[in-house]
Enzyme design. Sequence first.
Site, PDB file in Angstrom:
ATOM      1  N   ASP A  11       0.870  -1.165   0.000  1.00  0.00           N
ATOM      2  CA  ASP A  11       0.000   0.000   0.000  1.00  0.00           C
ATOM      3  C   ASP A  11       0.916   1.226   0.000  1.00  0.00           C
ATOM      4  O   ASP A  11       2.113   1.111   0.268  1.00  0.00           O
ATOM      5  CB  ASP A  11      -0.888  -0.027   1.253  1.00  0.00           C
ATOM      6  CG  ASP A  11      -1.621   1.267   1.468  1.00  0.00           C
ATOM      7  OD1 ASP A  11      -2.364   1.676   0.560  1.00  0.00           O
ATOM      8  OD2 ASP A  11      -1.442   1.880   2.538  1.00  0.00           O
ATOM      9  N   ASP A  13      -0.204   5.206   0.829  1.00  0.00           N
ATOM     10  CA  ASP A  13      -0.485   6.190   1.874  1.00  0.00           C
ATOM     11  C   ASP A  13      -0.621   5.522   3.231  1.00  0.00           C
ATOM     12  O   ASP A  13      -1.470   4.653   3.432  1.00  0.00           O
ATOM     13  CB  ASP A  13      -1.773   6.952   1.546  1.00  0.00           C
ATOM     14  CG  ASP A  13      -1.669   7.746   0.259  1.00  0.00           C
ATOM     15  OD1 ASP A  13      -0.726   8.540   0.143  1.00  0.00           O
ATOM     16  OD2 ASP A  13      -2.523   7.563  -0.633  1.00  0.00           O
TER      17      ASP A  13
END
Length: 223
Positions: A11, A13
Amino acid sequence: MSAPLRLVLFDVDGTLVDSQVSIVHAMTASFRAASVAVPDRDAILSIVGLSLPHAMAQLAPDQPTSVQEALVEGYKQAYHAHRLELGAASSPLYPGAREVIETLHAIPEVLLGVATVKSQRGLDALIEVHGLEQYFVTRQVADHHPSKPHPSMVQTALAETGVSEANAAMIGDTSFDMDMAAAAGVTGIGVSWGYHDNSALTAAACVIETFDQLPTTLAKIWT
């Protein structure tokens, strides 16, 4: 006999970069421009990991679709402007992120990828500003997939790389990341430094406290 190919999906953010200042800034600007009450910081960070339409539906559930769509566009414009203004400082890498990416990339059988709700434009700009262009062989973005926790991003990354579910791991900071990993049949490894509390990462096989724990954690999982 050669080792099987492995895939590590990140991922972005809250996992690779700390973009909370830009996210809160852009969300605040968008809501103010639409004359809608601005959600508090905790509410904003709680939706990080959802695609923007889903996020706005959660943050402004009483607003009509037209207003939610305006909030999405307002957010995109504000975030883009903030990124242009601050450059890499708008989304700095977390401590140890670059070193671990380089370490894993140096292992011949390990492939790296990204699964993020950022747009293609946003992800490409982030990768370029941090000089990470050579590391990720698969980049899955919100433009081409349903929102997390739907498994589409992971499934497409597996198909692109030819890696089996048993040899793949998803690294993320939110329940959406871990639930996506579980739905796709891959190992989810949570990180403690992101935007969801550890207690929300119930689908994770484990949660690491620092980036330098990742290589040994992966080795244990794949032994």
